[in-house]
Write a protein that holds these residues in place. Structure first.
Motif, short mmCIF file in Angstrom:
data_model
loop_
_atom_site.label_atom_id
_atom_site.label_comp_id
_atom_site.label_asym_id
_atom_site.label_seq_id
_atom_site.Cartn_x
_atom_site.Cartn_y
_atom_site.Cartn_z
N UNK A 38 0.80 -1.34 0.06
CA UNK A 38 0.01 0.26 -0.09
C UNK A 38 0.83 1.32 -0.10
N UNK A 39 1.96 1.29 0.84
CA UNK A 39 2.90 2.42 0.95
C UNK A 39 3.44 2.67 -0.41
N UNK A 40 3.85 1.49 -1.07
CA UNK A 40 4.50 1.84 -2.36
C UNK A 40 3.44 2.25 -3.53
N UNK A 41 2.49 1.82 -3.49
CA UNK A 41 1.24 2.07 -4.40
C UNK A 41 1.02 3.77 -4.20
N UNK A 42 1.32 4.15 -2.86
CA UNK A 42 0.76 5.50 -2.45
C UNK A 42 1.86 6.57 -2.90
N UNK A 43 2.95 6.09 -3.59
CA UNK A 43 3.93 6.99 -4.25
C UNK A 43 3.71 7.32 -5.76
N UNK A 44 2.51 7.38 -6.04
CA UNK A 44 2.05 7.50 -7.58
C UNK A 44 2.52 6.41 -8.36
N UNK A 45 2.51 5.18 -7.77
CA UNK A 45 2.70 3.90 -8.76
C UNK A 45 1.57 3.58 -9.56
N UNK A 46 1.75 3.35 -10.79
CA UNK A 46 0.67 2.66 -11.53
C UNK A 46 0.01 1.35 -11.14
N UNK A 47 0.73 0.78 -10.22
CA UNK A 47 0.13 -0.57 -9.89
C UNK A 47 -0.53 -0.57 -8.74
N UNK A 48 -1.69 -1.51 -8.63
CA UNK A 48 -2.51 -1.59 -7.25
C UNK A 48 -1.66 -2.45 -6.34
N UNK A 49 -2.22 -2.23 -5.14
CA UNK A 49 -1.49 -2.74 -3.81
C UNK A 49 -1.41 -4.17 -4.19
N UNK A 50 -2.62 -4.95 -4.50
CA UNK A 50 -2.65 -6.50 -4.82
C UNK A 50 -1.54 -7.02 -6.08
N UNK A 51 -1.24 -5.93 -7.05
CA UNK A 51 -0.26 -6.36 -8.06
C UNK A 51 0.97 -6.32 -7.17
N UNK A 52 1.37 -5.27 -6.34
CA UNK A 52 2.71 -5.15 -5.65
C UNK A 52 2.82 -6.28 -4.88
N UNK A 53 2.05 -6.69 -3.95
CA UNK A 53 1.94 -7.77 -3.20
C UNK A 53 2.43 -9.20 -3.97
N UNK A 54 1.71 -9.44 -5.08
CA UNK A 54 1.99 -10.39 -5.97
C UNK A 54 3.31 -10.44 -6.48
N UNK A 55 3.87 -9.18 -6.89
CA UNK A 55 5.28 -9.11 -7.48
C UNK A 55 6.25 -9.35 -6.33
N UNK A 56 6.03 -8.68 -5.25
CA UNK A 56 6.98 -8.79 -3.96
C UNK A 56 7.06 -10.36 -3.40
N UNK A 57 5.78 -11.01 -3.41
CA UNK A 57 5.82 -12.46 -3.24
C UNK A 57 6.35 -13.28 -4.17
N UNK A 58 6.17 -13.12 -5.48
CA UNK A 58 7.17 -13.80 -6.44
C UNK A 58 8.52 -13.53 -6.31
N UNK A 59 8.90 -12.40 -6.07
CA UNK A 59 10.20 -11.87 -6.07
C UNK A 59 10.89 -12.79 -4.74
N UNK A 60 10.24 -13.02 -3.67
CA UNK A 60 10.60 -13.82 -2.59
C UNK A 60 10.87 -15.27 -2.93
N UNK A 61 9.78 -15.88 -3.67
CA UNK A 61 10.01 -17.09 -4.02
C UNK A 61 11.15 -17.33 -5.21
N UNK A 62 11.04 -16.57 -5.90
CA UNK A 62 12.26 -16.83 -6.97
C UNK A 62 13.58 -16.52 -6.39
N UNK A 63 13.85 -15.61 -5.50
CA UNK A 63 14.89 -15.30 -4.59
C UNK A 63 15.44 -16.59 -4.07
N UNK A 64 14.62 -17.14 -3.28
CA UNK A 64 14.77 -18.51 -2.47
C UNK A 64 15.16 -19.44 -3.53
N UNK A 65 14.33 -19.39 -4.61
CA UNK A 65 14.79 -20.81 -5.53
C UNK A 65 16.22 -20.43 -6.24
#
Length: 162
Positions: A38-65
């Motif tokens: 939500x904080x990231x989205x509040x900085x004028x980002x074109x993505x919504x909170x749900x999109x950012x959560x999905x990207x961060x979650x995927x980044x964590x999964x991929x980083x672990x892998x």
């Protein structure tokens, strides 16, 4: 603002040395992934909170892998991530067995340029220690107006209730 409290600590290398006052960082709250998104989205980002959560979650999964695949991951200003091994020693290289000797895998973070010296931009705010705050809340709930921050229990005087 960096919240801190002051704690007295002894020198672990010299038990007879006098304790000294040190700063201890205190956080005011925990920001979970949804609030961070939500904080990231509040900085004028074109993505919504749900999109950012999905990207961060995927980044964590991929980083672990990728860390488990032996990669070092460089994320620019955020820094570098790699695996470190905590293990017991073996008598010889021939006797070393990771199944027996490796106790833990750690993720090492080497800060990137924007995180290397936060001190330049830090503003400090002195706050109570967690212990002092806990004692104050306990006293408030008990209807007390005085708080003993030493943590020592005192015997009730003249018919007072404990």
């Amino acid at each position: 603002m960096v919240n801190y409290s002051i704690v007295m600590r002894g020198n672990p290398m010299d038990a007879d040395a006098a304790k000294k006052a040190y700063a201890s960082a205190q956080y005011s709250e925990v920001m979970d992934i949804n609030r961070f998104a939500e904080h990231i989205a509040s900085h004028g980002c074109v993505y919504k909170r749900a999109d950012i959560v999905a990207i961060l979650t995927m980044a964590v999964d991929c980083m672990r892998e990728q860390l488990l695949a032996g990669q070092k991951i460089q994320l620019g200003d955020l820094g570098d991530f790699s695996v470190g091994i905590n293990s017991l020693g073996a008598e010889s290289a021939a006797e070393y067995n990771p199944v027996v000797h490796v106790r833990k895998l750690n993720v090492n973070w080497s800060a990137g340029p924007r995180f290397r010296n936060l001190l330049e931009d830090a503003v400090f705010n002195l706050v109570a220690t967690r212990k002092a705050a806990r004692l104050v809340v306990k006293a408030l709930k008990a209807g007390k107006t005085n708080v003993d921050l030493t943590g020592e229990e005192k015997e009730p005087e003249n018919g007072e209730q404990a």
